[in-house]
Design a protein around this motif. Structure first.
Motif, short mmCIF file in Angstrom:
data_model
loop_
_atom_site.label_atom_id
_atom_site.label_comp_id
_atom_site.label_asym_id
_atom_site.label_seq_id
_atom_site.Cartn_x
_atom_site.Cartn_y
_atom_site.Cartn_z
N ALA A 32 0.93 -0.76 -0.07
CA ALA A 32 0.10 0.16 -0.13
C ALA A 32 1.06 1.06 0.27
CB ALA A 32 -0.81 -0.44 1.05
N ILE A 33 1.02 1.70 -1.41
CA ILE A 33 1.83 3.23 -1.32
C ILE A 33 0.68 4.29 -0.67
CG2 ILE A 33 3.13 4.60 -2.06
CD1 ILE A 33 2.58 2.17 -4.33
N PHE A 34 1.36 4.92 0.30
CA PHE A 34 -0.08 6.20 1.39
C PHE A 34 0.57 7.76 0.37
CE2 PHE A 34 -0.87 2.99 3.87
CZ PHE A 34 -2.38 2.50 3.57
N ASP A 35 0.30 8.85 -0.19
CA ASP A 35 0.60 9.82 -0.89
C ASP A 35 0.42 10.54 0.35
OD1 ASP A 35 2.17 11.48 -2.51
OD2 ASP A 35 0.07 12.38 -3.43
N GLU A 36 0.90 12.05 0.76
CA GLU A 36 0.84 12.76 1.47
C GLU A 36 0.65 11.92 2.97
OE1 GLU A 36 2.16 15.43 0.99
OE2 GLU A 36 1.86 15.54 -0.72
N ALA A 37 1.09 11.14 3.54
CA ALA A 37 1.44 10.89 4.46
C ALA A 37 0.81 10.62 5.85
CB ALA A 37 2.00 9.22 4.72
N SER A 53 -3.18 -1.17 10.82
CA SER A 53 -3.55 -2.24 11.23
C SER A 53 -4.20 -3.14 10.16
CB SER A 53 -4.67 -1.95 12.41
OG SER A 53 -5.79 -1.77 11.82
N VAL A 54 -4.96 -2.57 9.28
CA VAL A 54 -4.97 -2.75 7.90
C VAL A 54 -3.98 -4.26 7.29
CG1 VAL A 54 -6.19 -2.46 6.24
CG2 VAL A 54 -7.29 -1.45 7.83
N MET A 55 -2.96 -4.18 6.78
CA MET A 55 -1.81 -4.57 6.33
C MET A 55 -1.34 -5.17 7.69
SD MET A 55 -2.25 -2.51 3.28
CE MET A 55 -0.75 -3.37 2.65
N ASP A 56 -1.77 -5.09 7.87
CA ASP A 56 -1.09 -6.49 9.31
C ASP A 56 -1.93 -7.28 9.20
OD1 ASP A 56 1.52 -6.72 10.87
OD2 ASP A 56 -0.75 -6.66 12.91
N ARG A 57 -3.12 -7.10 8.57
CA ARG A 57 -3.73 -8.28 8.49
C ARG A 57 -3.08 -8.96 7.43
NH1 ARG A 57 -9.50 -5.70 7.47
NH2 ARG A 57 -9.72 -4.12 9.14
N HIS A 58 -2.21 -9.16 7.41
CA HIS A 58 -1.95 -10.36 6.19
C HIS A 58 -0.95 -10.84 7.69
CE1 HIS A 58 -2.47 -9.07 1.96
NE2 HIS A 58 -2.75 -8.08 2.76
N GLU A 59 -1.41 -12.42 6.95
CA GLU A 59 -0.02 -12.95 7.82
C GLU A 59 1.38 -13.30 8.10
OE1 GLU A 59 -1.81 -17.12 8.61
OE2 GLU A 59 -3.98 -16.16 9.41
N ASP A 60 1.34 -12.72 6.69
CA ASP A 60 3.07 -13.39 5.79
C ASP A 60 4.37 -11.96 6.06
OD1 ASP A 60 1.38 -12.76 3.79
OD2 ASP A 60 2.61 -14.10 2.78
N TRP A 61 3.40 -11.23 5.06
CA TRP A 61 4.27 -9.78 4.60
C TRP A 61 3.40 -9.13 4.00
CZ3 TRP A 61 5.31 -7.86 -0.43
CH2 TRP A 61 4.22 -8.33 -1.29
N ALA A 62 3.83 -8.01 4.45
CA ALA A 62 3.20 -6.63 3.54
C ALA A 62 4.30 -5.33 3.53
CB ALA A 62 2.12 -6.55 4.83
N VAL A 63 4.21 -4.69 2.79
CA VAL A 63 4.91 -3.01 3.09
C VAL A 63 3.81 -1.89 2.72
CG1 VAL A 63 6.21 -1.79 1.70
CG2 VAL A 63 6.71 -4.64 1.83
N ILE A 64 3.99 -1.22 3.52
CA ILE A 64 3.51 -0.11 3.41
C ILE A 64 4.62 1.39 2.85
CG2 ILE A 64 2.69 1.97 4.75
CD1 ILE A 64 1.41 -0.04 6.71
N ILE A 65 4.32 2.35 1.92
CA ILE A 65 5.60 3.34 1.86
C ILE A 65 4.78 3.97 1.22
CG2 ILE A 65 6.43 4.19 -0.80
CD1 ILE A 65 6.79 1.91 -1.47
N ALA A 66 5.07 4.94 2.95
CA ALA A 66 4.44 6.46 2.86
C ALA A 66 5.54 7.54 2.78
CB ALA A 66 4.51 6.42 4.60
#
Length: 656
Positions: free
Chosen positions: A336-341, A373-386
């Motif tokens: 998930a890429i969050f613009d203007e975080a 918390s939404v992206m943390d629902r993945h049990e294996d991996w996730a990436v947030i780009i702020a």
């Protein structure tokens, strides 16, 4: 000469069989070649071989020549006697449409501005509508040595070329040196998104110097981090910073576009709380997708289908949040890429919204905490780009980057953090953070974009505006001296003169528009209504002869409409909400029927940032309109405006 699919001296072109030229064009095209394109090439080759055989056979010819900024290709570029002719063919067309003329002129202007070998050359755009009448129109050159668009059915093409050569005698130049000279394209974010969606690389549409390299390095590092998180089953958040206009949004779009397929192992989504930006990008890409499918003869895709497809990887962050509230399962995207975080809401604003708009009375998370918390629902991996900007908070309740770090420190300690070293400076985090309290923290220099690409004429515009808003006339004047030759800024008391000036500057595919602060209520007396709602998709995308278009200069946009977006030329209308009196700026708000002073520091900062946004939207130049006021109207006392006008003069600006 790889910037063209085919390049040759005209005498060699005349001696080459059509089939061989078509073969080279086809090999260079290399993908999804449509039959209609081959037919168009055949027409162009036959026509030009026939006509060039009668007339000019000296010089060079290029087919499908790449045009910087737009990521597109001109049908034909011819160089004859030192003059560059840009030919755009519309085979079968019986009229010279506004859009076709703007496209053709745009190619010429973009060559002039973004191709260093063309800066000092005469350039002539030529539109060939093969079934149209032959108009008689004099050839005139503007002060940049680019002519008006020559419209022809083809019959009078070489007569008109001869007129140009007689009118502007020039000298031949080194064609090879010209062809390999550097490109410095700086597309608008809309043009960049369109080019990326059409599978151009990010390097194709960014500067080949520091800016483009910076974006390429940042993008490459983020792709590495994403891939590493998937392979090693890690949860990672990356904070990307950059100077205004450096391309943070472009980096995010590039990543989302590369992994836009739901079946992709690294499926990504671009999220933004900037509603106008999302609307404009979605509409622009959907229109392109629909038009391209139609051009390929595919009619299965409806306009609505095109919009749905685009919306799958560019979404409004609030829609993403609301869907995640209803559906407690893990999201389909791993990235998930969050613009203007930094503009995500704090806990108070989020709770207020949830209570008033969603009927949830016990919501106790900030927006950053909930999104993680939404992206943390993945049990294996996730990436947030702020993606993080500095100094442009314009809304109440924005958490800033501190909201993200608070969430990581208190709830999501198992997330690994990469951040630009610049993030830790006061420009991005006002109260500082304790990086040592984060378990897995790594500074990554490549996550900072240091070169502005917003304005190809004035990279120092942001510095000038910074000094201006600070009320430092001396520093502003010193900075303006550096940009004045390339980025004109003038001021006036006359709105009619302002509109005429900006209209004269806006040619071809250039866009202009009226901008004003959302609290510039008393501009209503000047015919500028900031309370009117603009439709961003029309304001930014409609042709200049459409009354909904920004270039029609009827509807004014505010800081909320234009943040993150750009125009080529702007008319900034300055009201009495920010007025310069007794050597400093005063901050006011119009409520009811009176001006009221802004007492809270935060509200003053929002107003300053609103003007900061308005004054940095132009790519090529702007005019600032400041009313004279009216002694008979106490809400428009001339004293509210005189000091601001004089202050801007002291900053080096000249009166129109």
């Amino acid at each position: 000469m790889s910037r063209a699919y085919y390049a040759a001296p005209i005498k060699n072109f005349l001696a080459t069989e059509e089939s061989k030229i078509i073969g080279q064009l086809t090999r260079s095209h290399g993908q999804d070649l449509m039959h209609t394109q081959t037919i168009a090439w055949e027409y162009q080759i036959r026509y030009l071989q026939q006509e060039l055989g009668k007339a000019e056979n000296q010089g060079w010819i290029f087919f499908e020549f790449m045009i910087p900024r737009m990521g597109r290709r001109a049908d034909v570029v011819m160089i004859v006697s030192g003059i560059i002719f840009v030919l755009e063919f519309k085979v079968g067309a019986s009229v010279y449409t506004y859009a076709d003329r703007a496209q053709t002129a745009g190619y010429a202007l973009d060559l002039k501005h973004f191709h260093s070998g063309s800066h000092d050359k005469y350039i002539v755009p030529v539109l060939i509508s093969t079934e149209a009448n032959e108009p008689e129109l004099a050839v005139e050159f503007n002060d940049e040595d680019v002519s008006n668009v020559i419209c022809t059915s083809g019959d009078g093409l070489f007569r008109k070329i001869r007129q140009v050569l007689d009118k502007k005698p020039s000298q031949d130049f080194d064609i090879h040196g010209w062809s390999i000279s550097s490109y410095k394209p700086t597309p608008t974010i809309v043009e960049a998104a369109q080019a990326l969606y059409a599978k151009h690389s990010v390097i194709d549409i960014t500067r080949t110097e520091a800016g483009g390299e910076n974006i390429a390095v940042t993008s490459s590092r983020l792709f590495e981090i994403i891939h590493g998180a998937r392979v090693n089953k890690r949860k990672v958040i990356c904070f990307v910073t950059g100077v205004p206009g450096a391309g943070k949004t472009l980096v995010g779009l590039n990543i989302a576009n590369q992994h836009a397929n739901p079946d992709d192992d690294e499926y990504s989504v671009f999220l933004s709380g900037n509603g106008p930006l999302v609307t404009v990008l979605q509409e622009a890409l959907a229109r392109d997708l629909y038009a391209n499918e139609r051009a390929r003869g595919r009619r299965e895709l409806s306009k609505q289908d095109a919009r749905r497809k685009v919306e799958s990887f560019i979404q409004n962050i609030h829609r993403f949040r609301d869907e995640s509230l209803k559906d407690k399962s893990k999201p389909p995207e791993h990235v998930a890429i969050f613009d203007e975080a930094q503009r995500a809401w704090n806990i108070e604003q989020t709770a207020k919204f949830m209570r008033n708009k969603r009927g949830i009375s016990d919501f106790a998370m900030s927006e950053p905490e909930f999104l993680i918390s939404v992206m943390d629902r993945h049990e294996d991996w996730a990436v947030i780009i702020a993606l993080v900007g500095g100094g442009q908070e314009i809304n109440v309740g924005e958490a800033g980057i501190g909201g993200w770090f608070n969430a990581i420190q208190h709830t999501f300690k198992h997330w690994q953090v990469y951040c630009s070293p610049n993030l830790l400076t006061g420009e991005y985090i006002r109260n500082g953070i304790d990086a040592n309290s984060i378990k897995d923290f790594e500074q990554e220099p490549s996550l900072h974009l240091s070169t502005s690409m917003r304005s190809f004429r004035a990279e120092k515009l942001s510095s000038f505006v910074h000094h201006l808003i600070d009320g430092n006339a001396s520093a502003a004047a010193d900075t303006f001296k550096l940009i004045a030759p390339y980025f004109p800024i003038v001021i006036t008391h006359d709105i009619t003169k302002a509109k005429a000036w900006i209209k004269q500057k806006t040619t071809a595919n250039r866009r202009c528009g009226v901008l004003a602060s959302s609290n510039a209520i008393r501009l209503k007396a000047e015919g500028i209504f900031v309370k009117n709602t603009v439709e961003p998709e029309h304001w930014f995308l409609a042709e200049g002869n459409d009354i909904r278009s920004s270039s029609f200069l009827e509807d004014a946009a505010t800081e909320f409409d234009v943040q993150g977006l750009e125009l080529d030329w702007t008319l900034v209308a300055w009201d009495a909400d920010l007025r310069f009196i007794d050597g400093k700026f005063q901050h006011w708000q119009f409520k009811g029927s009176n001006w009221q002073a802004r007492r809270q520091l935060e509200n003053r900062r929002y107003l300053e940032n609103a003007y900061r946004v308005l004054l940095t939207r132009a790519r090529e130049g702007m005019i600032i309109f400041i009313p004279k006021g009216n002694v008979a109207d106490e809400t428009r006392n001339p004293e509210f405006y005189d000091g601001t006008f004089q202050f801007l003069l002291s900053c080096g600006l000249r009166e129109l």
